[in-house]
Structures are given as structure tokens and as C-alpha cells.
Design a protein around this motif. Sequence first.
Motif, short mmCIF file in Angstrom:
data_model
loop_
_atom_site.label_atom_id
_atom_site.label_comp_id
_atom_site.label_asym_id
_atom_site.label_seq_id
_atom_site.Cartn_x
_atom_site.Cartn_y
_atom_site.Cartn_z
N GLY B 61 40.11 33.89 47.85
CA GLY B 61 40.39 35.30 47.66
C GLY B 61 41.39 35.62 46.56
N VAL B 62 42.01 34.61 45.99
CA VAL B 62 42.97 34.82 44.91
C VAL B 62 42.26 34.63 43.58
CG1 VAL B 62 45.12 34.03 43.85
CG2 VAL B 62 44.87 34.02 46.35
N GLU B 63 42.34 35.65 42.71
CA GLU B 63 41.63 35.60 41.43
C GLU B 63 42.38 34.73 40.43
OE1 GLU B 63 41.26 40.30 41.79
OE2 GLU B 63 40.28 39.53 39.99
N LYS B 64 41.80 33.61 40.08
CA LYS B 64 42.49 32.69 39.18
C LYS B 64 42.60 33.25 37.76
CE LYS B 64 38.35 29.95 38.21
NZ LYS B 64 37.74 28.59 38.27
N ASP B 65 41.70 34.15 37.37
CA ASP B 65 41.79 34.72 36.03
C ASP B 65 42.84 35.82 35.96
OD1 ASP B 65 38.21 34.45 35.65
OD2 ASP B 65 39.80 33.05 35.10
N LYS B 66 43.24 36.30 37.10
CA LYS B 66 44.24 37.35 37.12
C LYS B 66 45.64 36.75 37.29
CE LYS B 66 45.50 41.68 39.22
NZ LYS B 66 45.57 42.28 37.88
N PHE B 67 45.73 35.73 38.09
CA PHE B 67 47.01 35.07 38.35
C PHE B 67 46.96 33.67 37.71
CE2 PHE B 67 48.64 38.28 41.11
CZ PHE B 67 47.55 38.79 41.81
N LEU B 68 47.44 33.63 36.47
CA LEU B 68 47.39 32.38 35.71
C LEU B 68 48.61 31.52 36.02
CD1 LEU B 68 46.24 33.76 32.24
CD2 LEU B 68 44.82 32.84 34.09
N ILE B 69 48.36 30.29 36.38
CA ILE B 69 49.45 29.39 36.73
C ILE B 69 49.45 28.20 35.79
CG2 ILE B 69 50.31 27.80 38.49
CD1 ILE B 69 49.31 29.85 40.56
N ASN B 70 50.64 27.89 35.30
CA ASN B 70 50.81 26.75 34.42
C ASN B 70 51.98 25.92 34.91
OD1 ASN B 70 52.26 25.45 31.87
ND2 ASN B 70 50.10 25.71 31.39
N HIS B 71 51.77 24.62 35.01
CA HIS B 71 52.82 23.71 35.51
C HIS B 71 52.99 22.62 34.46
CE1 HIS B 71 54.51 21.57 39.34
NE2 HIS B 71 55.28 21.40 38.29
N ALA B 72 53.66 22.99 33.38
CA ALA B 72 53.68 22.14 32.20
C ALA B 72 54.65 20.96 32.30
CB ALA B 72 54.04 22.98 30.98
#
Lengths: 117, 117
Positions: B61-72
Motif C-alpha cells: 500500500g505504500v507507493e514507492k514512486d512517491k516515497f523515494l528511499i535511499n540508503h547510500a
Amino acid sequence: AQSVAQPEDQVNVAEGNPLTVKCTYSVSGNPYLFWYVQYPNRGLQFLLKYITGDNLVKGSYGFEAEFNKSQTSFHLKKPSALVSDSALYFCAVRDREGSGNTGKLIFGQGTTLQVKP
Amino acid sequence: GAVVSQHPSWVICKSGTSVKIECRSLDFQATTMFWYRQFPKQSLMLMATSNEGSKATYEQGVEKDKFLINHASLTLSTLTVTSAHPEDSSFYICSASDPGGVTDTQYFGPGTRLTVL
């Protein structure tokens, strides 16, 4: 399915009296259990955890919790409440299903503790 | 030890703009970071699990294109809310997992209050 329940939305206690915040769980296998506290507009602070060993776990700020396997409970306790203990308390169990260790936490719905002077 | 910071602590933005929230583990390396959102007087809702160097795993249910996560890196994860709308207004909290601990206790940041006008 794994779950955590906190049956009380709010607990009221007078300062100096003992407090208990209830938590029950349903998991497969041995549970990893946690208690966190949240003050208004703040993140969660870790209080204590149960992994194995003694059923009575001591944590921060004088809090302790008792793991009871037969009752599947992990109630949070403190012998003498302070007004500053007033906050939102969350019980959580670590997700150990599926691939085994996702690291995810499953939270209860939270219990507001109100300590009155 | 085990301190997690978030920046900014609060942000107000116009509808349609993007907002980036940073989560840092200050005194330990975190292979895994988690992003939650919390509505008033409710429990935390896990949005995604972020592992260093790999793509985030989003909850249903969480939109990955809306909530972008980066763990660099092992100390930094970012959450970008793209094209924010008023319904995205919420309290966003991150947590970081300390791999040095046997139980991978999650330590939480102080949260970011997002208001979208």
C-alpha cells in the motif's frame, strides 16, 4: 500472524503509586519483546527488551517488565510513578516470520500513561 | 550511545513540491533503517525497510514512486516525498538497527513533522 495488543488506551495513576501498562503478544516461536516510550512530538525512546534469560527485565528510568510465557504477556511496571512518566508507551515484538529475520517490529496500538500529582 | 538524528525536525511545503528527510545514525553503523509515519494519537505505520546499498522494501500500500528511499551509507538514509499533497502531511519517524547488538534493537530518530499546504 504475529501481533501485539495493548488493551488499555489510557492508564491513570497517582504520583508515587505503582504503575502497570499491559501488553500481550501472539508470535510463533520465542518472542523478542520491546517497550518504547514517546513524548509529544518526539520519536520513540527505547526502554527495555526481553530476548532470553530472566523473566524480569530492568530498563531505563526505573521501568521493568515481566515476561510471562504462559500468559503471553509482557507488562511494563514501575514501583513509583512520576509525573514526568506521563507519555505514550508502545509494546513491540520483533517480526520473525517468513525469511526469519526481517528486523521489523510489530507495534501495539499504544497506551497513554497519565500520572497526576 | 545509539543516537539517531533526523533533519529537518519540521517542514512546511506547498502542494506539488518534493521534500527530503534525512536520517542519520550518529554513533553506530546501521545496515538497516526503517521509515514510519504516524498519525495523531495512533501507532506507527511501517512504510519501508531500507538496507544499505540495496533497494528499499516497501510495505503493502505504500507507493514507492512517491516515497523515494535511499540508503547510500551505513549512517545515512533519506526519504523523499515527491509531489507532496496535503494528505501526505504526517509525522515521519526513522529508526536504525545496530548490527553490533545480538538483537538488533531499533533506535528511533526524533521525527519530522511534514505539513503540506
